[in-house]
Design an enzyme around this catalytic site. Structure first.
Site, PDB file in Angstrom:
ATOM      1  N   HIS A 372      -1.351  -5.972   3.031  1.00  0.00           N
ATOM      2  CA  HIS A 372      -0.818  -4.967   2.101  1.00  0.00           C
ATOM      3  C   HIS A 372      -0.264  -3.775   2.865  1.00  0.00           C
ATOM      4  O   HIS A 372       0.752  -3.188   2.463  1.00  0.00           O
ATOM      5  CB  HIS A 372      -1.918  -4.530   1.137  1.00  0.00           C
ATOM      6  N   CYS A 373      -0.877  -3.423   3.971  1.00  0.00           N
ATOM      7  CA  CYS A 373      -0.447  -2.270   4.767  1.00  0.00           C
ATOM      8  C   CYS A 373       0.947  -2.444   5.357  1.00  0.00           C
ATOM      9  O   CYS A 373       1.672  -1.468   5.538  1.00  0.00           O
ATOM     10  CB  CYS A 373      -1.424  -2.012   5.905  1.00  0.00           C
ATOM     11  N   VAL A 374       1.325  -3.679   5.694  1.00  0.00           N
ATOM     12  CA  VAL A 374       2.591  -3.903   6.391  1.00  0.00           C
ATOM     13  C   VAL A 374       3.697  -4.403   5.466  1.00  0.00           C
ATOM     14  O   VAL A 374       4.758  -4.812   5.933  1.00  0.00           O
ATOM     15  CB  VAL A 374       2.412  -4.886   7.573  1.00  0.00           C
TER      16      VAL A 374
END
Length: 381
Positions: A372-374
């Site tokens: 989700h972060c990237v």
């Protein structure tokens, strides 16, 4: 044994060891050159941030790993970014942002089928935090909110990544909406119907918004994202570079249904925090007064051992940092068969109309982040 530099980066991502000076960190907000912006955009549009599970027009990824940050992990991170991009491209278009001199390398990793490329300078890979936060209105207009990425409060180089939100707005034809608040997309979790879950440690923090009260932060977020209610979790400051982004703690599976991270390692700083969060969520209601149904998801206690987590206590082994796309849920696996299976089963239960695909993203987890972060996405309108 990793070099001292990559160990320093790991600590920066998960232990709040600043790469910039204290002075630069405190001055990050002022140096952004913010200009006033009305609470409502021109014309008083009724902007609303949709649920991540709604249809996407496309997903975005930054092929931005560099040796200055990741050192000899750089090729592994690039390969992991490519794996995520190719997997998403099976279900929806992907736009990859990359540097000019890495255009061919980016395509080698990310592929060409259903993938397009935008050339730009980049600092790193954390697209969720640096990209625009999309909103839509009742007339089907698309807006792109820029929360002025500051390197998580001046903790990391961010000059190039701070320009990404405006670039994404331009490339998608969205109305550019610049807030005066400083924050990141990973710190936002919404149900699409006016309820958000946020952490105070991230948004109510002097390193981002030193002159804002909680009430003022809440008012601005409600106006920008079309929120009617915010469920505040305490989070925890100073233990990771993000000051506890919500996408590692609580996620809406759908309106009224939340997955909460529950850390079962008594030695983890998240052990007590996640129990506080669980108590708050179990007693919370959404914007429509509906009591939330809570499911818990726990990190693996026995992840596979590799160069990425060897002597790295800050390895971010969290299943909750998954990405919902058209027809699929892209989630991590960590080599703990029992924990991997439990996460797969819960996601399959909560997203019955989507295929759950688990990927090895250990190289990204070594930097304290996840799938989700990237990634980020543009909603379909």
């Amino acid at each position: 044994m990793k070099s001292a530099f990559i160990n320093h980066y790991r600590a920066t991502r998960r232990q709040f060891i600043k790469q910039l000076s204290v002075v630069a960190g405190l001055g990050a907000v002022a140096s952004l050159g913010l200009t006033p912006w009305p609470v409502r955009a021109a014309g008083g549009k009724d902007w609303r941030m949709p649920d991540e599970g709604d249809r996407h027009a496309r997903a975005f990824i930054a092929f931005g790993a560099q040796d200055a940050i990741w050192e000899d992990f750089t090729p592994d991170v690039q390969a992991a970014i490519g794996l995520i991009a190719r997997t998403i491209a099976r279900f929806e278009p992907v736009t990859v942002f990359c540097r000019q001199h890495e255009r061919s390398l980016a395509q080698q990793h990310c592929g060409s089928g259903n993938v397009s490329y935008v050339i730009t300078e980049l600092d790193d890979v954390w697209m969720r935090d640096t990209s625009a936060n999309f909103v839509i209105d009742s007339q089907g207009e698309l807006g792109a909110v820029d929360f002025n990425f500051s390197g998580w409060g001046g903790k990391q180089q961010h000059e190039e990544d701070a320009q990404l939100a405006a670039l994404v707005a331009d490339k998608t034809g969205a109305e550019y909406l610049r807030s005066e608040l400083v924050g990141e997309g990973g710190g936002i979790e919404v149900d699409g119907l006016g309820t958000a879950i946020l952490t105070e440690s991230c948004w109510i923090n002097r390193n981002r918004n030193p002159d804002w009260s909680k009430a003022e932060v809440e008012e601005e977020l409600k106006a920008r994202l079309g929120l009617r209610k915010i469920i505040w979790l305490p989070g925890i400051k100073g233990k990771d570079i993000t000051d506890a982004h919500v996408d590692f703690y609580a996620r809406f599976a759908k309106p009224g249904v939340v997955i909460a991270n529950l850390d079962n390692d008594p030695e983890s700083y998240d052990y007590k925090v996640t129990r506080k969060h669980l108590d708050i969520l179990q007693n919370a209601t959404d914007a429509d007064g509906r009591k939330l149904k809570i499911h818990t998801m726990s990190p693996p206690l026995k992840p596979r051992q590799s160069k990425f987590n060897r002597d790295n206590q800050d390895f971010a082994a969290g299943y909750i940092n998954y990405f919902v796309i058209n027809g699929a849920v892209i989630a991590p696996e960590f080599g703990d068969e029992a924990a991997d299976t439990k996460a797969y089963d819960l996601l399959s239960e909560l997203y019955p109309d989507r295929e759950v695909l688990q990927l090895n993203i250990d190289a990204i987890a070594a930097g304290g982040g996840g799938i989700h972060c990237v990634t980020s996405h543009q909603p379909m309108i």
